[in-house]
Design an enzyme around this catalytic site. Structure first.
Site, PDB file in Angstrom:
ATOM      1  CB  SER A 133      -0.882  -0.016   1.252  1.00  0.00           C
ATOM      2  OG  SER A 133      -1.509   1.230   1.442  1.00  0.00           O
ATOM      3  CE1 TYR A 158      -4.402  -2.807   5.498  1.00  0.00           C
ATOM      4  CE2 TYR A 158      -3.865  -0.470   5.341  1.00  0.00           C
ATOM      5  CZ  TYR A 158      -4.118  -1.684   4.730  1.00  0.00           C
ATOM      6  OH  TYR A 158      -4.065  -1.781   3.364  1.00  0.00           O
ATOM      7  CE  LYS A 162      -1.816  -4.545   3.326  1.00  0.00           C
ATOM      8  NZ  LYS A 162      -2.019  -5.896   2.743  1.00  0.00           N
TER       9      LYS A 162
HETATM   10  C1  WQD Z   1      -9.840   8.875   0.868  1.00  0.00           C
HETATM   11  C2  WQD Z   1     -10.061  10.350   1.171  1.00  0.00           C
HETATM   12  C3  WQD Z   1     -10.512  10.840   3.468  1.00  0.00           C
HETATM   13  C4  WQD Z   1     -14.366   8.801   3.664  1.00  0.00           C
HETATM   14  C5  WQD Z   1      -7.183   3.944   3.250  1.00  0.00           C
HETATM   15  C6  WQD Z   1      -6.009   3.186   3.817  1.00  0.00           C
HETATM   16  C7  WQD Z   1      -5.202   2.607   2.683  1.00  0.00           C
HETATM   17  C8  WQD Z   1      -6.050   1.703   1.848  1.00  0.00           C
HETATM   18  C9  WQD Z   1      -7.296   2.396   1.407  1.00  0.00           C
HETATM   19  C10 WQD Z   1      -7.092  -0.364   2.453  1.00  0.00           C
HETATM   20  C11 WQD Z   1      -9.384  10.803   2.454  1.00  0.00           C
HETATM   21  C12 WQD Z   1     -11.698  11.176   2.601  1.00  0.00           C
HETATM   22  C13 WQD Z   1     -13.173   9.311   3.219  1.00  0.00           C
HETATM   23  C14 WQD Z   1     -15.420   9.691   4.013  1.00  0.00           C
HETATM   24  C15 WQD Z   1     -13.992  11.537   3.430  1.00  0.00           C
HETATM   25  N1  WQD Z   1      -6.270   0.534   2.612  1.00  0.00           N
HETATM   26  N2  WQD Z   1     -12.971  10.652   3.094  1.00  0.00           N
HETATM   27  N3  WQD Z   1     -15.189  11.021   3.860  1.00  0.00           N
HETATM   28  O1  WQD Z   1      -7.603   6.908   3.795  1.00  0.00           O
HETATM   29  O2  WQD Z   1      -6.615   7.289   1.495  1.00  0.00           O
HETATM   30  O3  WQD Z   1      -6.679   5.016   2.448  1.00  0.00           O
HETATM   31  O4  WQD Z   1      -7.952   3.040   2.485  1.00  0.00           O
HETATM   32  O5  WQD Z   1      -7.831  -1.049   2.215  1.00  0.00           O
HETATM   33  O6  WQD Z   1      -4.119   1.910   3.194  1.00  0.00           O
HETATM   34  O7  WQD Z   1      -5.221   4.049   4.579  1.00  0.00           O
HETATM   35  O8  WQD Z   1      -8.766   6.057   1.688  1.00  0.00           O
HETATM   36  O9  WQD Z   1     -11.099   6.058   0.895  1.00  0.00           O
HETATM   37  O10 WQD Z   1     -10.665   6.086   3.381  1.00  0.00           O
HETATM   38  O11 WQD Z   1     -10.165   8.124   2.034  1.00  0.00           O
HETATM   39  O12 WQD Z   1     -13.847  12.745   3.315  1.00  0.00           O
HETATM   40  O13 WQD Z   1     -16.490   9.293   4.434  1.00  0.00           O
HETATM   41  O14 WQD Z   1     -11.458  10.575   1.361  1.00  0.00           O
HETATM   42  O15 WQD Z   1     -10.319  11.792   4.461  1.00  0.00           O
HETATM   43  O16 WQD Z   1      -8.911  12.090   2.235  1.00  0.00           O
HETATM   44  P1  WQD Z   1      -7.381   6.434   2.437  1.00  0.00           P
HETATM   45  P2  WQD Z   1     -10.254   6.511   2.019  1.00  0.00           P
END
Ligand code: WQD
Length: 349
Positions: A133, A158, A162
């Site tokens: 990741s 988590y 990785k």
């Molecule tokens: C993306 C953006 C949030 C939800 C994580 C893990 C990564 C990978 C994928 C696993 C961010 C914003 C999100 C919401 C929001 N792992 N957001 N409202 O955090 O980049 O990565 O998931 O499976 O290792 O760290 O992805 O989709 O959660 O968030 O504003 O309800 O969307 O703050 O900027 P992230 P995400």
């Protein structure tokens, strides 16, 4: 019309009924590989096999097995000689849950990998693709981030699994000259197969942005919370590199072939899998609404703990060395995500 099916090797896909796993099984089968899925269905549904079969006309072999079960894995591998590679997706992946249940995450993610690595030489399996990741980079000092960037201290158990898994693979390959591995560092996988026969099946309230957006658009959630608009970015919301899941799946086929054919000089390689383009939360939300002609109510709320401000990939190495490049536009990808959500709504009726 007829087609000639060229016999290719047998491949094991752990976590093959999961989100990225199922899309990869489809691409493997379409490339002619015979697939054996190992999955304990802890975060997926066995009906995914129907979706895969509907797309490819081939039902993959499926074994309901936990990768923590060393004896079960050993038995299964004894019954399946001639496996050319393992693509290892099976893992726990909820960042927040990993903070609450660190030992569950360390056990699941580390021991599963260790079991596979220990069993591979005993069963003549030489190649393993590992799902890593972009989280290993933390907040990079330089953007876009390339594979040579330093690994930053993990912000969650988590994320730490990785990093540790990458190190476990490195050390194991050092001690065993018969093994090869490719570490694929995913950026943010989104979207679904264009057929809408497979896609993401989030368990409960989605943590990830796009599933939350599609569920809000369909009316399952009242409104999206945008986590922060006061970041040091052009519109104040976080920036990510959103990569189409089918594009991502295709990279696994290429990476696996590269190991099987021993194309690389080194036995361990690492590749970023991203588009090279950063998109903010608010930009993504705007594109989603425009291309799908659907309203997504949202409010700005506080920052989410542990979020990185901005990260996007330098995908040059994957482009040039693997010969893989993200093809889909984010517009088409967000259309596929919406088509999948509507497909799920149809099935609920
Ligand atoms: C993306 C953006 C949030 C939800 C994580 C893990 C990564 C990978 C994928 C696993 C961010 C914003 C999100 C919401 C929001 N792992 N957001 N409202 O955090 O980049 O990565 O998931 O499976 O290792 O760290 O992805 O989709 O959660 O968030 O504003 O309800 O969307 O703050 O900027 P992230 P995400």
């Amino acid at each position: 019309p007829f087609s000639i099916q060229i016999e290719m090797g047998k491949v094991i896909v752990t976590g093959g009924t999961g989100y990225i796993g199922s899309h990869t099984v489809v691409e493997l089968q379409q490339a002619g590989y015979e697939v054996l899925i190992i999955d304990n269905l802890s975060n997926s549904n066995v009906e995914v096999l129907n979706g895969i079969e509907a797309i490819t006309r081939i039902r993959p072999q499926f074994e309901n097995l936990d990768c923590l079960d060393y004896v079960g894995l050993d038995r299964l591998l004894s019954k399946n000689e001639g496996v050319e590679a393992i693509i290892h997706f099976a893992a726990s992946k909820a960042v927040g849950e990993s903070v609450e249940k660190p030992l569950l995450y360390y056990r699941n993610n580390l021991v599963s990998l260790m079991n596979l690595l220990e069993l591979m030489p005993l069963h003549g399996i030489k190649n393993i693709v590992f799902s890593s990741s972009c989280t290993v980079y933390g907040q990079p000092d330089k953007l876009p981030v390339s594979e040579t960037a330093p690994i930053k201290p993990a912000l969650s158990p988590y994320g730490n699994t990785k990093q540790i898994c990458e190190e476990i693979i490195r050390d194991t390959l050092h001690a065993n000259a018969g093994l090869r591995s490719i570490l694929l560092r995913y950026f943010n996988p989104i979207g679904a197969h264009p057929s809408a026969l497979i896609g993401e099946l989030p368990n409960g309230v989605p943590n990830n942005l796009v599933p939350f957006v599609t569920q809000t658009a369909i009316g399952l959630r009242k409104q999206l919370s945008v986590f922060g608009d006061d970041y040091n970015t052009p519109d104040g919301s976080c920036i990510r590199d959103y990569i189409n899941v089918v594009d991502l799946a295709k990279a696994h086929v290429v990476a696996m072939k590269r190991m099987i054919e021993q194309k690389s000089k080194t036995r361990l390689e690492t590749f970023n899998l991203g588009t090279g383009r950063g998109l903010s939360v608010l930009e993504l939300l705007k594109i989603f609404q425009e291309v799908n002609q659907v309203e997504v109510p949202y409010k700005i709320v506080n920052r989410r703990d542990g979020d990185i401000e901005q990260v996007w990939a330098n995908p040059d190495k994957a482009n040039n060395v693997l010969g893989w490049k993200a093809q889909e536009t984010v517009e088409d990808t967000l259309k596929s995500a919406w088509k999948w959500e509507k497909h799920l709504a149809e099935k609920r009726k």
